[in-house]
Design a protein around this motif. Structure first.
Motif, PDB file in Angstrom:
ATOM      1  N   VAL A 113      -0.702  -2.446 -51.110  1.00 59.95           N
ATOM      2  CA  VAL A 113       0.673  -2.566 -50.620  1.00 59.95           C
ATOM      3  C   VAL A 113       0.940  -3.992 -50.153  1.00 59.95           C
ATOM      4  CG1 VAL A 113       2.256  -1.825 -48.793  1.00 59.95           C
ATOM      5  CG2 VAL A 113       0.913  -0.124 -50.044  1.00 59.95           C
ATOM      6  N   SER A 114       0.016  -4.544 -49.412  1.00 62.34           N
ATOM      7  CA  SER A 114       0.270  -5.872 -48.845  1.00 62.34           C
ATOM      8  C   SER A 114       0.116  -6.995 -49.868  1.00 62.34           C
ATOM      9  CB  SER A 114      -0.649  -6.122 -47.647  1.00 62.34           C
ATOM     10  OG  SER A 114      -1.998  -6.148 -48.041  1.00 62.34           O
ATOM     11  N   THR A 115      -0.778  -6.839 -50.831  1.00 56.45           N
ATOM     12  CA  THR A 115      -1.016  -7.936 -51.767  1.00 56.45           C
ATOM     13  C   THR A 115      -0.180  -7.852 -53.038  1.00 56.45           C
ATOM     14  OG1 THR A 115      -2.884  -6.795 -52.813  1.00 56.45           O
ATOM     15  CG2 THR A 115      -3.381  -8.280 -50.965  1.00 56.45           C
ATOM     16  N   ARG A 116       0.352  -6.684 -53.343  1.00 53.53           N
ATOM     17  CA  ARG A 116       1.088  -6.530 -54.601  1.00 53.53           C
ATOM     18  C   ARG A 116       2.587  -6.362 -54.398  1.00 53.53           C
ATOM     19  NH1 ARG A 116      -2.108  -2.268 -58.077  1.00 53.53           N
ATOM     20  NH2 ARG A 116      -0.543  -2.880 -59.603  1.00 53.53           N
ATOM     21  N   GLY A 117       3.044  -6.562 -53.177  1.00 50.84           N
ATOM     22  CA  GLY A 117       4.479  -6.612 -52.934  1.00 50.84           C
ATOM     23  C   GLY A 117       5.175  -5.278 -52.757  1.00 50.84           C
ATOM     24  N   GLU A 160       5.805   3.721 -52.008  1.00 50.89           N
ATOM     25  CA  GLU A 160       6.208   3.017 -53.224  1.00 50.89           C
ATOM     26  C   GLU A 160       5.012   2.846 -54.162  1.00 50.89           C
ATOM     27  OE1 GLU A 160       8.109  -0.704 -52.384  1.00 50.89           O
ATOM     28  OE2 GLU A 160       9.655   0.227 -51.151  1.00 50.89           O
ATOM     29  N   TYR A 161       3.879   2.488 -53.596  1.00 51.11           N
ATOM     30  CA  TYR A 161       2.667   2.303 -54.394  1.00 51.11           C
ATOM     31  C   TYR A 161       2.258   3.615 -55.066  1.00 51.11           C
ATOM     32  CZ  TYR A 161      -2.258   1.422 -55.462  1.00 51.11           C
ATOM     33  OH  TYR A 161      -3.461   1.303 -56.093  1.00 51.11           O
ATOM     34  N   VAL A 162       2.249   4.687 -54.312  1.00 53.68           N
ATOM     35  CA  VAL A 162       1.848   5.991 -54.854  1.00 53.68           C
ATOM     36  C   VAL A 162       2.848   6.454 -55.912  1.00 53.68           C
ATOM     37  CG1 VAL A 162       1.483   8.426 -54.291  1.00 53.68           C
ATOM     38  CG2 VAL A 162       0.517   6.650 -52.821  1.00 53.68           C
ATOM     39  N   ARG A 163       4.144   6.247 -55.676  1.00 59.95           N
ATOM     40  CA  ARG A 163       5.144   6.629 -56.685  1.00 59.95           C
ATOM     41  C   ARG A 163       4.911   5.879 -57.994  1.00 59.95           C
ATOM     42  NH1 ARG A 163       8.698   7.101 -52.138  1.00 59.95           N
ATOM     43  NH2 ARG A 163       9.292   4.909 -52.299  1.00 59.95           N
TER      44      ARG A 163
END
Length: 79
Positions: free
Chosen positions: A20-24, A30-33
């Motif tokens: 989450v923190s490194t990929r924006g 949002e990451y899981v979706r």
């Protein structure tokens, strides 16, 4: 939008937090979706490939076939 709670071991949570923190991503949701959408795409592609493999052969994909495709593309009007 529905809510789903998941439990993760600390190592997986740390991995998600890093992504989450490194990929924006704004949130872990949002990451899981995005992971779920990508998995849906993989499943759709897999099904398309299986459907294609199970379909009857309707022609030969030889050099002539690919040459005709190249000719077709060369003569498509540009927009």
């Amino acid at each position: 939008m529905s809510t789903m709670n998941i439990s993760l071991p600390e190592g997986l949570k740390a991995f998600v937090d890093t992504q989450v923190s490194t990929r924006g991503y704004g949130t872990s949701s949002e990451y899981v979706r995005e992971l779920i959408r990508k998995d849906q795409d993989v499943q759709r592609l897999r099904q398309i490939m299986l459907d294609g493999a199970a379909s009857p052969v309707v022609g030969v994909a030889d050099d002539g076939y690919f040459d005709s495709l190249r000719d077709l593309v060369r003569h498509v009007p540009k927009i």
